[in-house]
Design a protein around this motif. Sequence first.
Motif, PDB file in Angstrom:
ATOM      1  N   LYS A   1       0.807  -1.223   0.000  1.00  0.00           N
ATOM      2  CA  LYS A   1       0.000   0.000   0.000  1.00  0.00           C
ATOM      3  C   LYS A   1       0.840   1.272   0.000  1.00  0.00           C
ATOM      4  N   VAL A   2       2.162   1.120  -0.039  1.00  0.00           N
ATOM      5  CA  VAL A   2       3.059   2.277   0.031  1.00  0.00           C
ATOM      6  C   VAL A   2       3.973   2.289  -1.191  1.00  0.00           C
ATOM      7  N   SER A   3       4.121   3.460  -1.779  1.00  0.00           N
ATOM      8  CA  SER A   3       5.039   3.597  -2.914  1.00  0.00           C
ATOM      9  C   SER A   3       5.992   4.754  -2.663  1.00  0.00           C
ATOM     10  N   VAL A   4       7.174   4.658  -3.265  1.00  0.00           N
ATOM     11  CA  VAL A   4       8.195   5.707  -3.164  1.00  0.00           C
ATOM     12  C   VAL A   4       8.599   6.098  -4.579  1.00  0.00           C
ATOM     13  N   ASN A   5       8.403   7.361  -4.900  1.00  0.00           N
ATOM     14  CA  ASN A   5       8.734   7.865  -6.243  1.00  0.00           C
ATOM     15  C   ASN A   5       8.046   7.043  -7.336  1.00  0.00           C
ATOM     16  N   GLY A   6       6.791   6.660  -7.067  1.00  0.00           N
ATOM     17  CA  GLY A   6       6.002   5.947  -8.064  1.00  0.00           C
ATOM     18  C   GLY A   6       6.198   4.456  -8.109  1.00  0.00           C
ATOM     19  N   VAL A   7       7.073   3.915  -7.249  1.00  0.00           N
ATOM     20  CA  VAL A   7       7.350   2.478  -7.240  1.00  0.00           C
ATOM     21  C   VAL A   7       6.863   1.877  -5.924  1.00  0.00           C
ATOM     22  N   VAL A   8       6.028   0.852  -6.011  1.00  0.00           N
ATOM     23  CA  VAL A   8       5.526   0.194  -4.802  1.00  0.00           C
ATOM     24  C   VAL A   8       6.684  -0.491  -4.076  1.00  0.00           C
ATOM     25  N   VAL A   9       6.770  -0.248  -2.777  1.00  0.00           N
ATOM     26  CA  VAL A   9       7.835  -0.829  -1.954  1.00  0.00           C
ATOM     27  C   VAL A   9       7.218  -1.805  -0.963  1.00  0.00           C
ATOM     28  N   THR A  10       7.701  -3.028  -0.919  1.00  0.00           N
ATOM     29  CA  THR A  10       7.188  -4.028   0.020  1.00  0.00           C
ATOM     30  C   THR A  10       8.269  -4.551   0.961  1.00  0.00           C
ATOM     31  N   GLU A  11       9.501  -4.106   0.747  1.00  0.00           N
ATOM     32  CA  GLU A  11      10.614  -4.608   1.556  1.00  0.00           C
ATOM     33  C   GLU A  11      10.821  -3.742   2.793  1.00  0.00           C
ATOM     34  N   LEU A  12      10.759  -4.378   3.965  1.00  0.00           N
ATOM     35  CA  LEU A  12      10.996  -3.648   5.209  1.00  0.00           C
ATOM     36  C   LEU A  12      12.463  -3.253   5.306  1.00  0.00           C
ATOM     37  N   GLY A  13      12.713  -2.122   5.922  1.00  0.00           N
ATOM     38  CA  GLY A  13      14.092  -1.645   6.053  1.00  0.00           C
ATOM     39  C   GLY A  13      14.498  -0.703   4.944  1.00  0.00           C
ATOM     40  N   THR A  14      13.632  -0.530   3.930  1.00  0.00           N
ATOM     41  CA  THR A  14      13.924   0.416   2.852  1.00  0.00           C
ATOM     42  C   THR A  14      14.093   1.817   3.427  1.00  0.00           C
ATOM     43  N   LYS A  15      15.148   2.496   2.996  1.00  0.00           N
ATOM     44  CA  LYS A  15      15.407   3.853   3.483  1.00  0.00           C
ATOM     45  C   LYS A  15      15.042   4.881   2.418  1.00  0.00           C
ATOM     46  N   ILE A  16      14.552   6.021   2.883  1.00  0.00           N
ATOM     47  CA  ILE A  16      14.209   7.101   1.966  1.00  0.00           C
ATOM     48  C   ILE A  16      14.847   8.387   2.456  1.00  0.00           C
ATOM     49  N   ASP A  17      14.962   9.349   1.561  1.00  0.00           N
ATOM     50  CA  ASP A  17      15.386  10.701   1.934  1.00  0.00           C
ATOM     51  C   ASP A  17      14.117  11.498   2.220  1.00  0.00           C
ATOM     52  N   ASP A  18      13.932  11.911   3.470  1.00  0.00           N
ATOM     53  CA  ASP A  18      12.674  12.557   3.846  1.00  0.00           C
ATOM     54  C   ASP A  18      12.498  13.939   3.228  1.00  0.00           C
ATOM     55  N   LYS A  19      13.536  14.450   2.555  1.00  0.00           N
ATOM     56  CA  LYS A  19      13.425  15.752   1.888  1.00  0.00           C
ATOM     57  C   LYS A  19      13.243  15.612   0.372  1.00  0.00           C
ATOM     58  N   LEU A  20      13.831  14.553  -0.206  1.00  0.00           N
ATOM     59  CA  LEU A  20      13.853  14.430  -1.661  1.00  0.00           C
ATOM     60  C   LEU A  20      12.840  13.433  -2.218  1.00  0.00           C
ATOM     61  N   ASP A  21      12.574  12.362  -1.486  1.00  0.00           N
ATOM     62  CA  ASP A  21      11.711  11.308  -2.011  1.00  0.00           C
ATOM     63  C   ASP A  21      10.231  11.620  -1.775  1.00  0.00           C
ATOM     64  N   SER A  22       9.389  11.152  -2.708  1.00  0.00           N
ATOM     65  CA  SER A  22       7.935  11.311  -2.599  1.00  0.00           C
ATOM     66  C   SER A  22       7.327   9.975  -2.176  1.00  0.00           C
ATOM     67  N   VAL A  23       6.637   9.995  -1.040  1.00  0.00           N
ATOM     68  CA  VAL A  23       6.035   8.779  -0.489  1.00  0.00           C
ATOM     69  C   VAL A  23       4.517   8.891  -0.580  1.00  0.00           C
ATOM     70  N   PHE A  24       3.887   7.808  -1.058  1.00  0.00           N
ATOM     71  CA  PHE A  24       2.428   7.785  -1.190  1.00  0.00           C
ATOM     72  C   PHE A  24       1.872   6.588  -0.433  1.00  0.00           C
ATOM     73  N   TYR A  25       0.754   6.803   0.253  1.00  0.00           N
ATOM     74  CA  TYR A  25       0.027   5.730   0.928  1.00  0.00           C
ATOM     75  C   TYR A  25      -1.394   5.696   0.369  1.00  0.00           C
ATOM     76  N   ASN A  26      -1.775   4.557  -0.201  1.00  0.00           N
ATOM     77  CA  ASN A  26      -3.094   4.423  -0.839  1.00  0.00           C
ATOM     78  C   ASN A  26      -3.345   5.511  -1.882  1.00  0.00           C
ATOM     79  N   GLY A  27      -2.276   5.877  -2.593  1.00  0.00           N
ATOM     80  CA  GLY A  27      -2.408   6.863  -3.657  1.00  0.00           C
ATOM     81  C   GLY A  27      -2.357   8.306  -3.210  1.00  0.00           C
ATOM     82  N   ASN A  28      -2.269   8.556  -1.912  1.00  0.00           N
ATOM     83  CA  ASN A  28      -2.201   9.925  -1.383  1.00  0.00           C
ATOM     84  C   ASN A  28      -0.806  10.227  -0.883  1.00  0.00           C
TER      85      ASN A  28
END
Length: 237
Positions: free
Chosen positions: A28-55
């Motif tokens: 249900k979560v995607s990062v920069n348009g790609v669905v992520v299912t792997e726990l432990g994935t790291k993101i840049d909280d300033k640069l990356d776009s995170v979506f939950y259920n399309g929002n």
Amino acid sequence: MEVRLQKYLADCGIASRRKAEELIQAGKVSVNGVVVTELGTKIDDKLDSVFYNGNKVLNKEKPVYIMLHKPEGFVTTAKDQFDRPTVIDLIKGVNERVVPVGRLDYDTSGLLLLTNDGDLTYKLTHPKHQVKKVYLAKLFGTPDIGCINKFKWGVTVDGRKTEPAKLEVLEDLGKYSVCRITITEGRNRQVRKMCDAIKHPVATLKRVATGELELGDLPKGKFRILTEKEVKYLKSL
């Protein structure tokens, strides 16, 4: 700054960290348009776009810490599949998206914390932290010393023994008794199941304290913002 995806979701108030992990694994979560299912994935909280259920998930909310006196007849979720009233319906005038810390049964009243601080939610609900929860219960009949000792040693509930708990009889009313019950876990309907196990079912149940935080005279159905001292205490646990 790089942070784990589940922590970012928790910090944004989407869910507790544990629940956020389930959302990720459910796709249900995607990062920069790609669905992520792997726990432990790291993101840049300033640069990356995170979506939950399309929002898009935004981390712009200030931390909010609320104590609610939950009435009976409300579910401890943001939404209910049967359209029953939820505790969120009682939080008026708060712009931030808050979630309940743990749960109180539909028929149970009392102290419920709500926040958008995912780290604190995780800390207060994780079994290893053993945060004390105190209830006032009206039970059918009056527990004897044997029942009190069963609570002290642990009661088998759903095939698994509970952590040591405390049962104090405050008043013997004949058909009923008023008791104070203290537990350190948060299993589903735990207090009710423990009382069923000792043959003294619950008539009414009210949580009056979580750790050192007490419900006091907060009216049923009302809430208040925690003081700075109370928040500091919770974060110290």
